[in-house]
Design a protein around this motif. Structure first.
Motif, PDB file in Angstrom:
ATOM      1  N   ALA A  27      45.557  39.200  79.002  1.00  0.00           N
ATOM      2  CA  ALA A  27      44.959  39.355  77.677  1.00  0.00           C
ATOM      3  C   ALA A  27      46.013  39.683  76.630  1.00  0.00           C
ATOM      4  CB  ALA A  27      43.895  40.458  77.720  1.00  0.00           C
ATOM      5  N   HIS A  28      47.016  40.489  76.995  1.00  0.00           N
ATOM      6  CA  HIS A  28      48.001  40.934  76.015  1.00  0.00           C
ATOM      7  C   HIS A  28      48.972  39.823  75.651  1.00  0.00           C
ATOM      8  CE1 HIS A  28      46.746  44.580  78.313  1.00  0.00           C
ATOM      9  NE2 HIS A  28      46.521  45.002  77.087  1.00  0.00           N
ATOM     10  N   HIS A  29      49.421  39.043  76.628  1.00  0.00           N
ATOM     11  CA  HIS A  29      50.370  37.974  76.342  1.00  0.00           C
ATOM     12  C   HIS A  29      49.736  36.906  75.458  1.00  0.00           C
ATOM     13  CE1 HIS A  29      53.639  35.156  76.845  1.00  0.00           C
ATOM     14  NE2 HIS A  29      52.834  34.261  77.388  1.00  0.00           N
ATOM     15  N   GLY A  30      48.552  36.447  75.819  1.00  0.00           N
ATOM     16  CA  GLY A  30      47.884  35.438  75.015  1.00  0.00           C
ATOM     17  C   GLY A  30      47.462  35.954  73.658  1.00  0.00           C
ATOM     18  N   SER A  31      46.982  37.194  73.604  1.00  0.00           N
ATOM     19  CA  SER A  31      46.531  37.753  72.335  1.00  0.00           C
ATOM     20  C   SER A  31      47.684  37.964  71.365  1.00  0.00           C
ATOM     21  CB  SER A  31      45.807  39.076  72.586  1.00  0.00           C
ATOM     22  OG  SER A  31      45.345  39.643  71.379  1.00  0.00           O
ATOM     23  N   ALA A  32      48.859  38.329  71.893  1.00  0.00           N
ATOM     24  CA  ALA A  32      50.019  38.515  71.019  1.00  0.00           C
ATOM     25  C   ALA A  32      50.414  37.211  70.340  1.00  0.00           C
ATOM     26  CB  ALA A  32      51.187  39.079  71.826  1.00  0.00           C
ATOM     27  N   LEU A  33      50.331  36.113  71.067  1.00  0.00           N
ATOM     28  CA  LEU A  33      50.631  34.817  70.470  1.00  0.00           C
ATOM     29  C   LEU A  33      49.539  34.386  69.495  1.00  0.00           C
ATOM     30  CD1 LEU A  33      51.850  33.033  73.726  1.00  0.00           C
ATOM     31  CD2 LEU A  33      53.289  33.818  71.840  1.00  0.00           C
ATOM     32  N   GLN A  34      48.301  34.693  69.824  1.00  0.00           N
ATOM     33  CA  GLN A  34      47.198  34.269  68.969  1.00  0.00           C
ATOM     34  C   GLN A  34      47.150  35.040  67.659  1.00  0.00           C
ATOM     35  OE1 GLN A  34      43.956  34.857  71.661  1.00  0.00           O
ATOM     36  NE2 GLN A  34      44.646  33.232  73.044  1.00  0.00           N
ATOM     37  N   VAL A  35      47.529  36.321  67.685  1.00  0.00           N
ATOM     38  CA  VAL A  35      47.471  37.093  66.448  1.00  0.00           C
ATOM     39  C   VAL A  35      48.518  36.591  65.464  1.00  0.00           C
ATOM     40  CG1 VAL A  35      49.052  38.946  67.176  1.00  0.00           C
ATOM     41  CG2 VAL A  35      47.263  39.427  65.500  1.00  0.00           C
ATOM     42  N   LYS A  36      49.688  36.166  65.980  1.00  0.00           N
ATOM     43  CA  LYS A  36      50.685  35.575  65.088  1.00  0.00           C
ATOM     44  C   LYS A  36      50.181  34.256  64.526  1.00  0.00           C
ATOM     45  CE  LYS A  36      54.764  37.571  67.366  1.00  0.00           C
ATOM     46  NZ  LYS A  36      56.047  37.268  68.044  1.00  0.00           N
ATOM     47  N   ARG A  37      49.581  33.429  65.389  1.00  0.00           N
ATOM     48  CA  ARG A  37      49.050  32.154  64.922  1.00  0.00           C
ATOM     49  C   ARG A  37      47.957  32.356  63.871  1.00  0.00           C
ATOM     50  NH1 ARG A  37      45.360  28.920  67.726  1.00  0.00           N
ATOM     51  NH2 ARG A  37      44.289  30.921  67.973  1.00  0.00           N
ATOM     52  N   ASN A  38      47.084  33.345  64.103  1.00  0.00           N
ATOM     53  CA  ASN A  38      45.982  33.568  63.179  1.00  0.00           C
ATOM     54  C   ASN A  38      46.462  34.045  61.811  1.00  0.00           C
ATOM     55  OD1 ASN A  38      44.195  32.832  65.179  1.00  0.00           O
ATOM     56  ND2 ASN A  38      43.716  34.930  65.786  1.00  0.00           N
ATOM     57  N   ILE A  39      47.465  34.917  61.782  1.00  0.00           N
ATOM     58  CA  ILE A  39      47.986  35.389  60.500  1.00  0.00           C
ATOM     59  C   ILE A  39      48.696  34.268  59.765  1.00  0.00           C
ATOM     60  CG2 ILE A  39      49.572  37.013  59.409  1.00  0.00           C
ATOM     61  CD1 ILE A  39      48.957  39.001  61.572  1.00  0.00           C
TER      62      ILE A  39
END
Length: 356
Positions: A74-86
């Protein structure tokens, strides 16, 4: 009479059968060998560039491994997704590059260290919206590294027209053909976190069938007693389980029969510590504040002000990513990628300055 001495004869009683002397149990010490990594290091070692018979170079790190690791935890994927979302939140759509194409470009750049766009022109030469090419299936080669192939599998291959591919890459210290993501150092922690979770899941699935371990070390117990106990345990499963069992061992010693619940065995593993330590390693590899990941603090002081953490994150991570993605404008010759100022109120407010 033969010169050879006759062998002495021994009279053996009828029905006698030779019994070998019982062997005494011996202590035995052995090792299980060296510790094995969770994922084979051959899967992620920097292999360097390999020129294939198809004239393209294979990436230095297998892209299939990076793709599978994207959703490993969850942490690895979420870290990439939060950058993409911003990045997607601050992106200004352009007639030549829509939100969906930019979202795919940004995610590929974050996951694989490579992002690709294809220039599309109409019959009359008019420039049409760019097409996003998935980085996992793109290969680069040729004597001048100016040829690109679309390789979705081992059989199909399509070479794209020269001069039509826009390649955005994360710089690597060893070569300049492909980009390499900057989170590679935290992948071992991500895999360990995933395997710890999978092990616990298997434990719970197995725990529904075995609630305890029955340990019998009483020398007074014979094989018939053990077989009877095994049958009684098997019959206790299914409908009408949780039955009471009685075990009689005449002449047995204290603690000769022990019942060890599975929960006591599981309580001795380091699942909690492994999850927390590998989580921190992943956040450090991505440089993401825990406040932005929705992590609940375990201490009373918490993680601090989330707004201040967002300001530092925007200044140190978001703005450099925006500038890296703007390299597409220099390649295309037109500002197809532009960003608005990031603000927490959702408007066009001024940029978040960490000094404020």
């Amino acid at each position: 009479m033969s010169e050879t001495a006759a062998k002495p004869r021994i009279r053996v009683p009828s029905g006698y059968r030779h019994q070998p002397a019982p062997s005494m149990p011996k202590a035995e010490a052995f090792t299980f060998g060296d510790a094995e990594p969770v994922t084979s290091m051959r899967d992620i070692f920097y292999e360097g560039l390999l020129l294939t018979p198809d004239e393209w170079y294979e990436p230095p790190i297998p892209l299939e491994i990076l793709a599978k690791s994207y959703r490993a935890t969850a942490h690895h994927g979420s870290a990439l997704q939060v950058k993409r979302n911003i990045l997607l939140r601050t992106f200004k759509p352009h007639p030549l590059l829509g939100r969906q194409s930019f979202s795919g470009l940004a995610l590929d750049y974050l996951v694989f260290g490579n992002g690709y766009l294809e220039e599309v022109r109409g019959r009359l030469g008019k420039l049409l919206p760019f097409r996003h090419l998935r980085a996992k299936y793109m290969r680069r080669g040729g004597p001048n590294a100016d040829r690109y192939w679309w390789v979705p599998n081992y059989i199909d291959r399509t070479e794209l027209p020269r001069g039509r591919v826009v390649h955005l890459l994360e710089p690597d210290v060893d070569q300049a053909i492909y980009g390499v993501p900057d989170y590679i150092g935290s992948l071992q922690s991500a895999w360990l976190n995933e395997n710890a979770t999978l092990f616990r899941r298997r434990y719970f699935l197995n725990g529904s069938h075995a609630g305890f371990v029955m340990y019998v070390s009483d020398p007074a117990s014979n094989q018939d007693d053990i077989d009877a106990m095994r049958k009684a345990l098997k019959d206790s499963k299914g409908v009408g389980n949780f039955r009471n069992l009685f075990f009689y061992s005449p002449g047995g010693k204290k603690d000769g029969v022990q019942i060890i619940p599975i929960s006591e065995v599981a309580a001795k593993d380091d699942f909690w510590n492994i999850k927390n330590i590998t989580r921190d390693d992943q956040l450090a590899g991505h440089r993401i504040p825990p406040q932005l990941m929705g992590i609940i603090p375990q201490n009373t002081g918490g993680f601090g002000d989330v707004e201040k953490a967002a300001k530092v994150f925007v200044a140190n991570e978001l703005e450099p990513l925006q500038e890296a993605l703007k390299e597409v404008n220099e390649i295309v010759g037109e500002e197809v990628i532009q960003f608005r100022s990031y603000s927490l109120d959702g408007g066009e407010g001024s940029p978040l300055d960490p000094s404020r």
